[in-house]
Design a protein around this motif. Structure first.
Motif, PDB file in Angstrom:
ATOM      1  N   GLY A 412       0.810  -1.207   0.000  1.00 25.62           N
ATOM      2  CA  GLY A 412       0.000   0.000   0.000  1.00 25.62           C
ATOM      3  C   GLY A 412       0.843   1.256   0.000  1.00 25.62           C
ATOM      4  O   GLY A 412       0.557   2.223  -0.738  1.00 25.62           O
ATOM      5  N   LEU A 413       1.888   1.272   0.796  1.00 30.01           N
ATOM      6  CA  LEU A 413       2.778   2.434   0.834  1.00 30.01           C
ATOM      7  C   LEU A 413       3.516   2.612  -0.482  1.00 30.01           C
ATOM      8  O   LEU A 413       3.636   3.734  -1.007  1.00 30.01           O
ATOM      9  N   LEU A 414       4.027   1.512  -1.041  1.00 33.93           N
ATOM     10  CA  LEU A 414       4.760   1.598  -2.307  1.00 33.93           C
ATOM     11  C   LEU A 414       3.836   2.057  -3.430  1.00 33.93           C
ATOM     12  O   LEU A 414       4.232   2.869  -4.281  1.00 33.93           O
ATOM     13  N   THR A 415       2.619   1.545  -3.448  1.00 30.56           N
ATOM     14  CA  THR A 415       1.659   1.961  -4.475  1.00 30.56           C
ATOM     15  C   THR A 415       1.358   3.448  -4.367  1.00 30.56           C
ATOM     16  O   THR A 415       1.308   4.166  -5.378  1.00 30.56           O
ATOM     17  N   ALA A 416       1.155   3.935  -3.139  1.00 32.20           N
ATOM     18  CA  ALA A 416       0.895   5.360  -2.935  1.00 32.20           C
ATOM     19  C   ALA A 416       2.098   6.200  -3.367  1.00 32.20           C
ATOM     20  O   ALA A 416       1.939   7.286  -3.936  1.00 32.20           O
ATOM     21  N   GLY A 417       3.319   5.691  -3.102  1.00 30.94           N
ATOM     22  CA  GLY A 417       4.517   6.415  -3.528  1.00 30.94           C
ATOM     23  C   GLY A 417       4.642   6.490  -5.033  1.00 30.94           C
ATOM     24  O   GLY A 417       4.994   7.525  -5.590  1.00 30.94           O
ATOM     25  N   VAL A 418       4.334   5.374  -5.708  1.00 31.06           N
ATOM     26  CA  VAL A 418       4.376   5.363  -7.175  1.00 31.06           C
ATOM     27  C   VAL A 418       3.323   6.302  -7.737  1.00 31.06           C
ATOM     28  O   VAL A 418       3.572   7.036  -8.709  1.00 31.06           O
ATOM     29  N   GLU A 419       2.135   6.320  -7.141  1.00 34.87           N
ATOM     30  CA  GLU A 419       1.088   7.224  -7.606  1.00 34.87           C
ATOM     31  C   GLU A 419       1.484   8.678  -7.424  1.00 34.87           C
ATOM     32  O   GLU A 419       1.110   9.545  -8.221  1.00 34.87           O
ATOM     33  N   ASP A 420       2.250   8.972  -6.370  1.00 36.17           N
ATOM     34  CA  ASP A 420       2.720  10.349  -6.157  1.00 36.17           C
ATOM     35  C   ASP A 420       3.615  10.782  -7.310  1.00 36.17           C
ATOM     36  O   ASP A 420       3.489  11.890  -7.835  1.00 36.17           O
ATOM     37  N   GLY A 421       4.557   9.911  -7.695  1.00 35.39           N
ATOM     38  CA  GLY A 421       5.354  10.134  -8.889  1.00 35.39           C
ATOM     39  C   GLY A 421       6.500  11.114  -8.767  1.00 35.39           C
ATOM     40  O   GLY A 421       7.271  11.282  -9.714  1.00 35.39           O
ATOM     41  N   SER A 422       6.665  11.772  -7.615  1.00 30.17           N
ATOM     42  CA  SER A 422       7.757  12.723  -7.470  1.00 30.17           C
ATOM     43  C   SER A 422       9.081  11.988  -7.288  1.00 30.17           C
ATOM     44  O   SER A 422       9.120  10.796  -6.972  1.00 30.17           O
ATOM     45  N   GLY A 423      10.179  12.718  -7.481  1.00 38.88           N
ATOM     46  CA  GLY A 423      11.492  12.105  -7.337  1.00 38.88           C
ATOM     47  C   GLY A 423      11.737  11.577  -5.938  1.00 38.88           C
ATOM     48  O   GLY A 423      12.248  10.465  -5.754  1.00 38.88           O
ATOM     49  N   LEU A 424      11.353  12.372  -4.926  1.00 39.51           N
ATOM     50  CA  LEU A 424      11.543  11.933  -3.548  1.00 39.51           C
ATOM     51  C   LEU A 424      10.699  10.698  -3.238  1.00 39.51           C
ATOM     52  O   LEU A 424      11.140   9.794  -2.517  1.00 39.51           O
ATOM     53  N   ALA A 425       9.492  10.665  -3.786  1.00 32.00           N
ATOM     54  CA  ALA A 425       8.631   9.502  -3.554  1.00 32.00           C
ATOM     55  C   ALA A 425       9.264   8.247  -4.136  1.00 32.00           C
ATOM     56  O   ALA A 425       9.227   7.167  -3.510  1.00 32.00           O
TER      57      ALA A 425
END
Length: 534
Positions: A412-425
């Protein structure tokens, strides 16, 4: 005639997680000469509180439940607010506290103490342990349910007082030293938090969180940023976020196993909850601070897990993994999205159960092997196969092995990070994967040394594990596995909790149902669509 419907309304349930443990604490202190009575009162109080909090969690799924303490309406009085997030945290905490209490009672009996001798959990006086433990439970519930910053501060101070006593029980030099460090750090955090509250009140004229959600946007941006950073600093110390986490690995491992389990599983989560609550309700949509939190989340993950890999003591290893996995929760908060917040909430629930279970099992390892040093352990898989399973399952869950709840939370966290799409994410996504792999390496190393390598001669064979310790620890291990079975409904609840936490209007409208800021009588803009989604 008594109105039974009113008596057992949802509003009646809200203060019970605070009042029942406090009332029981007074009783156990008054009856300190009767150890068996103390035990009965403590177990009954926490069992009742667990049932009440579960019912409150169901009630809160239909909308936040608010109680104005003493009949004084907010913002003049103190409001206790049980929305989905708070009710979920209280319920999970009560279950954990009850299991640890039962474990502590079993440990006292296992060490050969008679029920009437007034001792429990490794030479801890019952007269001190039970009242203090119940006060701790009340402080945790008060912090989760608090609807204003000052009452949240009160909850933290109750935790500080109770945890300081529990940490130093037994009076050994090592525990007093660790307790002194903990108290100094906690007092520093409290001073920062109280200073932040004073400044918030000076800038807005209130400390009620629903009212602050309306007033803080009108404050000068520079002042608002300073208030936000000061609150984050205070909560960051409580949550053990890097670089404010150095105190934790030295403080927790010295305490008895039940106390360490409570501290590791729960106390840092109160800090994480406070960050989540204030970031979503009081300071939403601050991209600069969110990026800073992402950097801190990555540093907390990496530094914590590198410390864990370097340890040769199971308690210290788990203490460093605790720090590391706080970074996962901060990752979800920093994304400032419903998906990230939901994943963070789910991960907090998972981590409370798994981390607590691991520390209780390590208490069993210490009881059976006589040490927590990996150099002095070995052969426990053959000598105590049930203990090997009890350690192996939550250890894999902590590492995030599929299909366990740790894996689901991290996905869930990784999916949310990928959806964010920013470099830091994306950097955090990679950092999360690396941290998970290193966590797996650390726990497998511990399992191999403690359970698989040859047993040292000092470990006696054919010594049965005490049932009074096994079944509470096993219950928490089973609970961690059960989170996988009910992951769908639980994750759905977390998503709904994230939705209501992120929109802000639901919380504000629950505290001020007439649509007015009661401090000024001015109308509040609630024109946004606040309809609950399924």
């Amino acid at each position: 005639m008594i109105d039974l419907d009113a008596l057992w309304s949802a509003q009646t349930l809200v203060p019970l997680p605070v009042l029942l443990p406090l009332f029981a604490a007074g009783l156990t202190l008054a009856l300190h000469r009767f150890a068996n009575v103390q035990r009965t009162i403590s177990v009954a109080a926490l069992a009742t509180t667990t049932v009440a909090s579960g019912a409150l969690m169901v009630a809160a799924d239909s909308g936040p439940v608010v109680v104005d303490v003493g009949g004084w309406a907010a913002p003049v009085g103190i409001a206790l607010v049980a929305d989905r997030l708070a009710a979920l945290m209280v319920t999970v905490s009560c279950v954990m506290l009850l299991c640890v209490l039962l474990y502590s009672l079993g440990q006292g009996i296992a060490e050969g103490e008679e029920p009437s001798d007034g001792m429990v959990a490794g030479a801890i006086p019952v007269a001190i342990f039970h009242p203090t433990y119940l006060v701790l439970a009340a402080g945790v519930a008060n912090a989760f349910l608090s609807g204003d910053l000052f009452n949240l501060y009160v909850g933290f101070e109750i935790l500080l007082a109770a945890s300081s006593v529990l940490l130093t029980l037994g009076g050994t030099a090592e525990r007093v030293r660790a307790g002194s460090v903990y108290i100094v750090v906690a007092l520093l955090s409290s001073v920062l938090f109280l200073s932040a509250i004073a400044l918030v009140y000076a800038a807005t004229g209130t400390v009620n969180m629903a009212q602050l959600a309306e007033r803080l946007p009108e404050v000068d941006p520079t002042v608002r940023l300073a208030l936000q950073l000061l609150l984050l600093l205070a909560f960051g110390i409580k949550a053990a976020i890097f670089p404010l986490s150095a105190w934790l690995p030295d403080s927790y491992p010295t305490a008895p196993a039940p106390v360490t389990a409570v501290f590791a599983g729960l106390l840092t989560k109160v800090g994480v909850y406070s960050i989540l609550r204030t970031q979503t309700l009081l300071f939403p949509d601050d991209a600069v601070v969110d990026r800073v939190l992402m950097v801190l989340a990555l540093a907390t993950m990496v530094v914590g897990i590198l410390g864990a890999v370097a340890q040769n003591d199971v308690k210290r290893l788990l203490s460093f993994t605790l720090v590391s996995h706080i970074g996962f929760m901060l990752f979800g908060v920093a994304l400032a999205s419903e998906a990230g917040t939901a994943a963070a909430i789910f991960y907090v629930v998972h981590h409370i159960s798994v981390q607590t279970a691991l520390f209780l099992v390590v208490g069993l390892v210490e009881w059976r092997g006589g040490s927590t040093s990996l150099d002095r352990l070995g052969g426990l898989a053959r000598l105590a196969p049930a203990l090997a399973v009890l350690f192996f399952v939550p250890a894999l869950n902590l590492a995030g092995i599929p299909p366990l709840s740790g894996f689901l939370g991290k996905v869930g966290l990784l999916t949310a990070g990928v959806e964010d799409g920013s470099g830091l994410a994306w950097v955090l996504v990679v950092g999360s994967v690396v941290t998970s792999l290193l966590t797996l390496y650390a726990v497998v190393k511990a399992w191999n040394k403690a359970f698989w390598q040859a047993a040292p001669p000092e470990i006696v064979a054919d010594v049965p594990l005490p049932k009074g310790l096994v079944w509470p620890a096993g219950t928490l291990v089973a609970l961690g596995v059960a989170l996988t079975v009910v992951a769908g409904p639980l994750y759905g609840y977390a998503e709904r909790a994230a939705r209501t936490s992120m929109d802000g209007f639901t919380y504000v409208n629950a505290v001020f149902p007439d649509g007015a800021d009661r401090g000024t009588g001015e109308s509040v803009d609630v024109s946004a669509d606040t309809e609950e989604l399924p």
